[in-house]
Write an enzyme that holds these catalytic residues in place. Structure first.
Site, short mmCIF file in Angstrom:
data_model
loop_
_atom_site.label_atom_id
_atom_site.label_comp_id
_atom_site.label_asym_id
_atom_site.label_seq_id
_atom_site.Cartn_x
_atom_site.Cartn_y
_atom_site.Cartn_z
N LYS A 161 6.11 21.44 18.55
CA LYS A 161 4.92 20.72 19.02
C LYS A 161 4.41 19.73 17.96
O LYS A 161 4.18 18.57 18.25
CB LYS A 161 3.83 21.73 19.40
CG LYS A 161 4.19 22.53 20.64
CD LYS A 161 3.13 23.52 21.02
CE LYS A 161 3.06 24.69 20.10
NZ LYS A 161 4.25 25.57 20.05
N CYS A 240 3.40 20.60 5.45
CA CYS A 240 2.16 21.03 6.11
C CYS A 240 2.50 22.18 7.06
O CYS A 240 1.79 22.43 8.03
CB CYS A 240 1.53 19.88 6.89
SG CYS A 240 0.84 18.62 5.83
N ASP A 266 0.34 21.13 1.60
CA ASP A 266 -0.91 21.68 2.16
C ASP A 266 -0.90 23.21 2.15
O ASP A 266 -1.95 23.83 2.23
CB ASP A 266 -1.05 21.18 3.61
CG ASP A 266 -2.35 21.63 4.26
OD1 ASP A 266 -3.40 21.51 3.61
OD2 ASP A 266 -2.31 22.11 5.42
N GLU A 271 -1.74 31.90 -1.31
CA GLU A 271 -2.98 31.13 -1.10
C GLU A 271 -4.16 32.03 -1.41
O GLU A 271 -4.14 33.21 -1.01
CB GLU A 271 -3.03 30.63 0.35
CG GLU A 271 -1.94 29.60 0.61
CD GLU A 271 -2.01 28.97 2.01
OE1 GLU A 271 -3.00 29.21 2.72
OE2 GLU A 271 -1.07 28.25 2.36
N HIS A 291 -4.72 23.94 2.39
CA HIS A 291 -4.42 24.40 3.75
C HIS A 291 -5.41 23.82 4.76
O HIS A 291 -6.14 24.54 5.44
CB HIS A 291 -4.41 25.94 3.83
CG HIS A 291 -3.60 26.46 4.98
ND1 HIS A 291 -2.90 27.65 4.94
CD2 HIS A 291 -3.35 25.95 6.22
CE1 HIS A 291 -2.29 27.84 6.09
NE2 HIS A 291 -2.55 26.83 6.89
N LEU A 292 -5.40 22.49 4.82
CA LEU A 292 -6.36 21.78 5.66
C LEU A 292 -5.78 21.28 6.99
O LEU A 292 -6.48 20.63 7.76
CB LEU A 292 -6.90 20.54 4.91
CG LEU A 292 -7.82 20.78 3.72
CD1 LEU A 292 -8.32 19.44 3.15
CD2 LEU A 292 -9.02 21.63 4.14
#
Ligand SMILES: NC(=O)C1=CN([C@@H]2O[C@H](COP(=O)(O)OP(=O)(O)OC[C@H]3O[C@@H](n4cnc5c(N)ncnc54)[C@H](O)[C@@H]3O)[C@@H](O)[C@H]2O)C=CC1
Ligand SMILES: O=C(O)CCC(=O)C(=O)O
Length: 539
Positions: A161, A240, A266, A271, A291-292
Site C-alpha cells: 500500500k 520509513c 524514521d 526505539e 518514527h514520524l
C-alpha cells in the site's frame, strides 16, 4: 446506528487500557461501550501488573506487547494496534491465548508514503541543515547544493500500500521506478509504472532506495554491509518501514566511508534510538526522524477510528474487520456464512462427544452449495466445536486451528458439490482413540440446523441441549423400553426419531431430552436387550 451503551442495558462495562497516545475520537468510540483508562509510557512490569483488569488493550508503536503481558492478560479479548505494523505485539502468543489482534491496514498509508517522499527530498536538498544554519544567523548557499530526483531511479522494496503510493508520487516527479517485491505480480508492478526486478539489480541500479516492507525473519538486516557495498556511491537510502531491516552499524560505516551518499531514517532497531547510536554522528549525510511516518492529524484520526471501532465491535461480540490472526474470517464472509458456522460448530461438538475421547483425525466434507463457498471459516468453526468439550470457553475462532494442531489432530478437508439432498450440507468424520463416528448436518430454510445422518444412518433432527443416541437392533418393543426407562428416571422426551438402513437390521435412535441424563441411567440403557451402544450428548 451506534450500539446501545452497556450501562443503559444493565451490564457491567468492559475495561479498555490505552497505553499509547491515541486521538480523542478513538477514545470517544471506546467510551460508548467501555470504561477507558489512558495510561501511556508504562514500564513493562507495571503493564503486567495491571493488565489482568482489562478486556482490551489499544496501542501504537510505543508499547511492546510481550508474551508475559499477554499471559498476564487473562481477560483480554482484543489487542488493537492503531497503525499497520504489529511487530511490537507477540501475535503467536496472543493467538495461542485466543486474543484477537487487529490493526489499521490503511489508516496511515498516505502519511507514511508522504513522509518517505519528504525524507527523499529533504535529503536531496539538505533542508534540515540549511534550516538550522539560517536560524543560526548564517547565509551559506554553497554548502547546501543539492541533487534533483527528476529522471533518477528510485528502487522501491515492498510494493504494497505505502510502496504503491510512493511509486505514484515519484512517477509524477519524473523518476524512473524499479521495484522488488517477491509477492507482487509483474502486471501489478507495470500498472504502477515500475519495472519488477530482483533485489541485487535494484540495489545496484537505484539512485534512491525506499523500503516499504514489513519486518520479518526474511527482511531482518536485508540491507546489510554486503548490500550497502553494492549501492552506487551517489545513492541514498530511505527507511520509513521498520527498524532492523537496515543494519544500522553497517549503514553508519557505509556513510562514514562514503560508500553511499546519504540516508534518511524514521525507524530504528531499538526505539527510542540509543543516545550513542553512530547514526547520530553523521552530519548532513543523514536525516533522522523519531518514527514520524504516521504522525499526521489525518492519519491519527483514521487509525484511532478504525481500531477503536474494531475494539468496540469485538467487545460487543461482533467480528473485527482487520484481524491479523484470524486470516480469511472477514466480517462480510462471516455474516453470509454465519448459519453454516453454527452448523459446523454444532456438528464438531456432537461428533467429538460421540467419539468420546481423544480425536486424532477429522475429515470435513463440504457438500452441495457449501462446496463452492470459502471453507476456511467452516473448518475453523468445526474445530472450535470439536475442541469445545476439552477447552470450553478457552477455544475460539482465533486459537481453534493452533489448538487442534498442537493436539496433533490431522484435518482433511474435502468438497463434493454433487451431493444435492439439501442446498448445502456438512459431513464430519472423526477418528479417535475410542473409535470412529460421523455426522452430517444441513440447514433448513437457510437458518435451522438439522442433523441428517449419524454413522451413515439417515435421520432428520434439530440438535437440542440434551440428546441421547442409541445404536440398536431394529426390533419390536425396544423404543418402548427406552421410553419407560427414561420415564422411570423422570427424564422428559421432547422428540424421538429412528433411522435404519434395512428392516430389522441395525438402527439408530435419537432422543431430544428436556433434562440431562441422571447418573446411572446410561448403564441401565446399555443393559436393554438389543442395544449395542448408547451416547449422551450435551450441546
Ligand atoms: N514509519 C511509520 O510510521 C510507518 C511504517 N509503516 C511500515 O511500512 C511498511 C509497509 O506498510 P504497508 O505498505 O502498509 O504494508 P503492505 O502489507 O501493504 O505492503 C508490504 C509489502 O511488502 C512486501 N514484502 C513482504 N516481504 C517482502 C520482502 N522480503 N521483500 C520485499 N517486499 C516484501 C509485501 O508483498 C507487500 O507488498 C510496514 O513495515 C509498516 O509497518 C507503516 C505505517 C507507518
Ligand atoms: O503508531 C505510530 O505512530 C507508528 C505507525 C507505524 O509504524 C505503523 O503503523 O506501522
Amino acid at each position: 446506528m451506534n450500539p446501545l451503551p452497556l450501562q443503559f442495558i444493565g451490564l457491567t462495562m468492559p475495561k479498555v487500557l490505552v497505553s499509547d497516545p491515541i486521538d480523542q475520537v478513538g477514545l470517544d468510540i471506546l467510551s460508548q461501550v467501555a470504561q477507558v483508562d489512558v495510561k501511556t509510557g508504562l514500564p513493562a512490569e507495571e503493564l503486567v501488573k495491571i493488565i489482568p483488569e482489562y478486556d482490551a488493550l489499544m496501542i501504537r508503536s510505543g508499547t511492546r506487547v510481550t508474551k508475559e503481558i499477554i499471559e498476564a492478560g487473562t481477560h483480554l479479548k482484543i489487542i488493537g494496534r492503531a497503525g499497520v505494523g504489529v511487530d511490537n505485539v507477540d501475535v503467536p502468543a496472543a493467538t495461542r491465548q485466543g486474543i484477537v489482534v487487529v490493526n489499521s491496514p490503511q489508516g496511515n498509508t498516505i502519511a507514511a508514503a508522504e513522509h518517505a517522499i519528504a525524507m527523499m527530498l529533504a535529503l536531496s536538498r539538505h533542508i534540515p541543515e540549511a534550516n538550522v544554519s539560517v536560524k543560526n544567523g548564517q547565509w551559506n548557499r554553497k554548502q547546501f547544493i543539492g541533487v534533483e530526483v527528476y529522471k533518477k531511479t528510485l528502487g522501491i522494496v515492498g510494493l504494497g500500500k505505502i510502496g504503491s503510493h510512493v511509486a505514484a508520487a515519484a512517477k509524477a516527479m519524473g523518476m524512473k521506478l524499479l521495484a522488488y517485491d517477491p509477492f507482487i505480480s509483474q502486471d501489478r508492478a507495470e500498472q504502477l509504472g515500475c519495472r519488477l526486478v530482483d533485489l541485487d539489480l535494484l540495489i545496484r541500479e537505484s539512485d534512491y532506495i525506499s523500503l516499504h516492507m514489513p519486518k520479518t525473519e526474511e527482511t531482518y538486516h536485508l540491507i546489510n554491509a554486503e548490500a550497502l557495498a553494492q549501492m552506487k556511491p551517489t545513492a541514498r537510502i530511505i527507511n520509513c518501514a521498520r527498524g532492523g531491516i537496515v543494519d544500522e552499524v553497517a549503514l553508519a560505516e557505509a556513510l562514514k566511508s562514503d560508500q553511499i551518499a546519504g540516508a534518511a531514517v524514521d525507524v530504528y532497531e531499538n526505539e527510542p534510538l540509543e543516545e550513542n547510536s553512530p547514526l547520530r554522528e553523521l552530519g548532513q549525510k543523514v536525516i533522522l526522524t523519531p518514527h514520524l511516518g504516521a504522525s499526521t492529524e489525518e492519519a491519527q484520526v483514521n487509525v484511532a477510528i478504525d481500531v477503536a471501532e474494531q475494539i468496540r465491535d469485538v467487545l460487543l461480540g461482533l467480528p473485527a474487520r482487520s484481524a491479523v490472526n484470524i486470516p480469511g474470517l472477514y466480517p462480510d464472509a462471516l455474516e453470509q456464512l454465519k448459519p453454516y458456522l453454527q452448523l459446523a460448530e454444532t456438528l464438531g461438538n456432537l461428533v467429538s462427544q460421540l467419539v468420546g475421547g481423544r480425536v486424532d483425525f477429522l475429515d470435513i466434507r463440504l457438500q452441495g452449495d457449501l462446496a463452492n463457498r470459502d471453507s476456511k471459516p467452516v473448518v475453523v468453526a468445526a474445530l472450535k466445536g470439536l475442541l469445545s468439550q476439552a477447552l470450553r470457553e478457552r477455544v475460539n475462532y482465533v486459537n481453534a486451528t493452533i489448538e487442534a494442531k498442537e493436539r496433533g489432530i490431522r484435518v482433511i478437508e474435502t468438497r463434493d458439490a454433487s451431493v444435492c439432498d439439501y442446498t448445502g450440507s456438512l459431513h464430519l468424520e472423526a477418528k479417535g482413540s475410542l473409535g470412529t463416528h460421523s455426522v452430517t448436518g444441513a440447514l433448513l430454510g437457510d437458518r435451522e440446523i438439522r442433523v441428517t445422518n449419524i454413522d451413515d444412518f439417515p435421520i432428520n433432527v434439530p440438535p437440542t441441549r440434551y440428546m441421547l443416541f442409541t445404536l440398536h437392533r431394529d426390533m419390536p418393543g425396544i423404543i418402548g423400553k427406552i421410553g419407560s426407562l427414561l420415564g422411570s428416571f423422570n427424564v422428559n422426551i421432547a422428540s424421538m426419531q429412528v433411522g435404519r438402513k434395512i428392516v430389522r437390521g441395525e438402527a439408530v435412535m435419537v432422543l431430544s431430552l428436556d433434562d440431562p441424563l441422571p447418573d446411572g441411567l446410561l448403564s441401565e440403557i446399555m443393559k436393554v436387550a438389543g442395544i449395542r451402544d448408547a451416547y449422551t450428548v450435551t450441546l
